[in-house]
Design a protein around this motif. Structure first.
Motif, PDB file in Angstrom:
ATOM      1  N   LYS A  55      -6.656  15.264  -2.779  1.00  0.00           N
ATOM      2  CA  LYS A  55      -7.138  14.289  -1.794  1.00  0.00           C
ATOM      3  C   LYS A  55      -6.140  13.148  -1.604  1.00  0.00           C
ATOM      4  N   TYR A  56      -5.492  12.746  -2.683  1.00  0.00           N
ATOM      5  CA  TYR A  56      -4.504  11.678  -2.642  1.00  0.00           C
ATOM      6  C   TYR A  56      -3.198  12.219  -3.206  1.00  0.00           C
ATOM      7  N   ASN A  85      -3.357   9.793   2.114  1.00  0.00           N
ATOM      8  CA  ASN A  85      -4.798   9.837   1.892  1.00  0.00           C
ATOM      9  C   ASN A  85      -5.372  10.928   2.782  1.00  0.00           C
ATOM     10  N   ASP A  86      -5.862  11.995   2.182  1.00  0.00           N
ATOM     11  CA  ASP A  86      -6.371  13.139   2.930  1.00  0.00           C
ATOM     12  C   ASP A  86      -7.899  13.142   2.964  1.00  0.00           C
ATOM     13  N   THR A  87      -8.488  11.951   2.905  1.00  0.00           N
ATOM     14  CA  THR A  87      -9.941  11.840   2.976  1.00  0.00           C
ATOM     15  C   THR A  87     -10.330  11.048   4.214  1.00  0.00           C
ATOM     16  N   HIS A  88     -11.636  10.987   4.475  1.00  0.00           N
ATOM     17  CA  HIS A  88     -12.143  10.258   5.644  1.00  0.00           C
ATOM     18  C   HIS A  88     -12.487   8.805   5.323  1.00  0.00           C
ATOM     19  N   ASN A  89     -12.112   8.335   4.148  1.00  0.00           N
ATOM     20  CA  ASN A  89     -12.383   6.950   3.749  1.00  0.00           C
ATOM     21  C   ASN A  89     -11.078   6.279   3.326  1.00  0.00           C
ATOM     22  N   PRO A 163      -7.784   6.155   6.345  1.00  0.00           N
ATOM     23  CA  PRO A 163      -8.255   7.544   6.259  1.00  0.00           C
ATOM     24  C   PRO A 163      -7.302   8.509   6.978  1.00  0.00           C
ATOM     25  N   LEU A 164      -7.093   9.642   6.378  1.00  0.00           N
ATOM     26  CA  LEU A 164      -6.273  10.709   6.965  1.00  0.00           C
ATOM     27  C   LEU A 164      -4.926  10.162   7.444  1.00  0.00           C
TER      28      LEU A 164
END
Length: 236
Positions: A55-56, A85-89, A163-164
């Motif tokens: 995710k990171y 950062n490969d998350t939506h937050n 995010p992303l």
């Protein structure tokens, strides 16, 4: 009945031959690919790190090349890195190192410019700015000099990653990380331990290599001894 048996036997002989030839072709092709890949040299120094199941991550972690003499204890060093950062937050990462007094976020200009040094007055006499004021209170110049790490361009090493998205902190951009006050001397090719804390228990601790020169340093200038025509005449 006899022809069919002979035909089947001939087919049985041909099929293993075709299979063997195909195996040779495939093995030859594969060997060429492996050889070509093995001879490739990475074009970018640094290490790539992943955390929280991908995710990171941090890419291209590399300490800037210190020159032929290396870093001395107490020196500052530029730390290059790219965070993603490969998350939506959004996520905030804090960078620390046990091999330096602290890690800060600063501009490339501030990190690469030499620190100013105080020069003595031309007459060699102490500067009059250190004399007390008429009312007996000390002069404002008697106060300690400000810490260079407290300049407006320098902040704690806390990086917020949208995010992303990603944040580039290397000399190719505007900002970099900087190791302040190395605990010991470092040469090119050695490592500095760096910790990246993404919060929530997600941490990455890894050695960050010190960059090596892409080309060998120039050889030292040769020592030329000059001989005159009068040398050696004292024995005649």
């Amino acid at each position: 009945m006899t022809r069919s048996i002979r035909g089947s036997r001939r087919a049985a002989v041909l099929l293993p031959g075709i299979a063997a030839a195909a195996a040779l072709l495939l093995s030859g092709c594969g060997a060429g690919q492996i050889s070509e890949t093995a001879n490739k040299v990475p074009s970018v120094q640094g290490v790539n790190l992943q955390g929280a199941e991908g995710k990171y991550g941090v890419l291209g972690v590399l300490v800037a090349y210190p020159g032929v003499e290396g870093y001395q204890a107490g020196d500052n060093a530029v730390l290059n890195a790219v965070f993603y950062n490969d998350t939506h937050n959004p996520v905030t990462v804090t960078v620390t190192s046990p091999d330096a007094r602290e890690v800060v976020l600063t501009t490339v200009r501030a990190a690469t410019s030499p620190s100013p040094t105080a020069s003595p007055s031309p007459t060699g006499s102490p500067s009059p700015t250190g004399s007390p004021s008429p009312d007996g209170s000390p002069s404002p110049d008697d106060s300690p000099s400000p810490d260079p790490t407290s300049s407006p361009d320098t902040q704690p090493a806390r990086i917020e990653i949208p995010p992303l998205s990603y944040v580039q902190l290397n000399t190719e951009g505007d900002r970099v990380l900087q190791l302040i006050g190395l605990n010991g001397a470092l040469l090119a090719g050695q490592n500095v331990t760096v910790n990246f804390d993404f919060g929530g228990g997600d941490q990455i601790t890894s050695p960050a290599p010190v960059a090596v020169p892409l080309t060998p340093p120039p050889p030292p200038s040769p020592i030329i001894e000059r001989h005159t025509e009068f040398e050696g005449e004292g024995g005649h």
